[in-house]
Design a protein around this motif. Sequence first.
Motif, PDB file in Angstrom:
ATOM      1  N   ALA A 233       0.835  -1.207   0.000  1.00  0.00           N
ATOM      2  CA  ALA A 233       0.000   0.000   0.000  1.00  0.00           C
ATOM      3  C   ALA A 233       0.863   1.247   0.000  1.00  0.00           C
ATOM      4  O   ALA A 233       1.963   1.276   0.564  1.00  0.00           O
ATOM      5  CB  ALA A 233      -0.911   0.002   1.230  1.00  0.00           C
ATOM      6  N   ARG A 234       0.381   2.306  -0.650  1.00  0.00           N
ATOM      7  CA  ARG A 234       1.061   3.591  -0.577  1.00  0.00           C
ATOM      8  C   ARG A 234       1.097   4.055   0.871  1.00  0.00           C
ATOM      9  O   ARG A 234       0.222   3.715   1.669  1.00  0.00           O
ATOM     10  CB  ARG A 234       0.339   4.629  -1.439  1.00  0.00           C
ATOM     11  CG  ARG A 234       0.325   4.322  -2.922  1.00  0.00           C
ATOM     12  CD  ARG A 234      -0.453   5.392  -3.664  1.00  0.00           C
ATOM     13  NE  ARG A 234      -1.819   5.526  -3.149  1.00  0.00           N
ATOM     14  CZ  ARG A 234      -2.681   6.454  -3.550  1.00  0.00           C
ATOM     15  NH1 ARG A 234      -2.298   7.353  -4.464  1.00  0.00           N
ATOM     16  NH2 ARG A 234      -3.904   6.504  -3.033  1.00  0.00           N
ATOM     17  N   SER A 236       0.375   6.894   2.109  1.00  0.00           N
ATOM     18  CA  SER A 236      -0.819   7.660   2.483  1.00  0.00           C
ATOM     19  C   SER A 236      -1.985   6.731   2.821  1.00  0.00           C
ATOM     20  O   SER A 236      -2.722   6.976   3.784  1.00  0.00           O
ATOM     21  CB  SER A 236      -1.220   8.606   1.344  1.00  0.00           C
ATOM     22  OG  SER A 236      -1.446   7.891   0.149  1.00  0.00           O
ATOM     23  N   ASP A 237      -2.139   5.659   2.051  1.00  0.00           N
ATOM     24  CA  ASP A 237      -3.219   4.707   2.325  1.00  0.00           C
ATOM     25  C   ASP A 237      -2.943   3.920   3.607  1.00  0.00           C
ATOM     26  O   ASP A 237      -3.856   3.651   4.397  1.00  0.00           O
ATOM     27  CB  ASP A 237      -3.392   3.745   1.151  1.00  0.00           C
ATOM     28  CG  ASP A 237      -3.881   4.444  -0.105  1.00  0.00           C
ATOM     29  OD1 ASP A 237      -4.581   5.474   0.025  1.00  0.00           O
ATOM     30  OD2 ASP A 237      -3.572   3.977  -1.217  1.00  0.00           O
ATOM     31  N   ILE A 240      -3.799   6.086   6.552  1.00  0.00           N
ATOM     32  CA  ILE A 240      -5.251   6.154   6.765  1.00  0.00           C
ATOM     33  C   ILE A 240      -5.734   4.920   7.515  1.00  0.00           C
ATOM     34  O   ILE A 240      -6.551   5.008   8.443  1.00  0.00           O
ATOM     35  CB  ILE A 240      -5.979   6.300   5.420  1.00  0.00           C
ATOM     36  CG1 ILE A 240      -5.722   7.691   4.837  1.00  0.00           C
ATOM     37  CG2 ILE A 240      -7.477   6.051   5.570  1.00  0.00           C
ATOM     38  CD1 ILE A 240      -6.230   7.863   3.421  1.00  0.00           C
ATOM     39  N   ASP A 241      -5.223   3.740   7.130  1.00  0.00           N
ATOM     40  CA  ASP A 241      -5.634   2.500   7.789  1.00  0.00           C
ATOM     41  C   ASP A 241      -5.211   2.487   9.257  1.00  0.00           C
ATOM     42  O   ASP A 241      -5.990   2.083  10.132  1.00  0.00           O
ATOM     43  CB  ASP A 241      -5.021   1.292   7.066  1.00  0.00           C
ATOM     44  CG  ASP A 241      -5.659   1.017   5.728  1.00  0.00           C
ATOM     45  OD1 ASP A 241      -6.815   1.444   5.536  1.00  0.00           O
ATOM     46  OD2 ASP A 241      -5.011   0.377   4.872  1.00  0.00           O
TER      47      ASP A 241
END
Length: 351
Positions: A233-234, A236-237, A240-241
């Motif tokens: 995952a990036r 940024s993602d 968020i998680d």
Amino acid sequence: MTASPRHRNERAQLAPFEALSGDVPPRDQRDLMAHPFFSLSKSRRIAPIHYEAGDVELQVYAVAEHGMATIWDADVLIWAASQILAAQDRGLPTSRFFRFTPYQLLNAIGRTTGARSYFLIKGALTRLQSTVIRTNIRHGEHWRRQQFSWINEWEELATRSGRIEGMEFVLPEWLYQGIIDRRLVLAIDPDYFALTGGIERWLYRIARKHAGRQAHGWRFELRHLHAKSGSLARYSDFAIDVRAIARRQPLPGYLIAMERGSDAEELVHIRPVEKLCVTSPDIRTSGATGIRTSGANPSVHQAHEPQLSLWPGGRNRARKDSKKESKSYYLETRSGDNSPVSGRSRRGSDR
């Protein structure tokens, strides 16, 4: 499945270990908790993992047909470690060669026992066998890199109607040695198996390994956690998680808080809030003073009645965490799963 001649010979030299019946306290292997050995996604992952931190190196490779072993597949290895140590607690011999029923495995890791679960277990065993790991972890006095799969081979015993009556698998020597060395094992909360997200499962294992029983816990830079996870995952993602997990607080026995460091870097603060389980001193546990227990017996060394089914030393201190490996922050000098250190630890070389 057809075993190679080498594996046939290996099995011929190993006495089978019959899985124990009844409740067995779950325990996890430290190296598997601390490093990115598994895919955190249920979707098929083919891209390899290349990880370096300090003097630790590891690579994980998958085959396109099956994909990389996932953190859910790792439940099989947690179960195996738990079985081996429970047998040792009862004075029973152990082996890398397991015999068990699918029901024993599925019930122990909190899965349903329907036909679909049996099918999923076979998929997990296939990925564990086909995933290849190269690492220099636990290389001993003379530096060396080892290559292995999580399972050397596996087989099932089925009736003509297709009903599975028993299964076998053989663990690699690297993993087996990391289990029977009790300094390299930690008790975990049985509620771990109820965690549904890959990142939250991984975060629990990181929390259990690093924060342990330290009352004020452990801090990681969020970017470091991203690199440490091996996630595709990036950033940024991934961030968020992790923030969403901090809002939900699903980890048994731990709280997660998002903070800002003096250099404005976003930090993840993990600290224990409950007593995870009660064990004898030989198995180091996280255990702030208890609010509740995990439901395990008062001691993981307490023997159950031996129930085998054919097909159905002294106190050791935990190994010190490498300061180079952990780009993290101690808050307080305390005894726990990691060596007491005051202040900020040296930065590691993760990238």
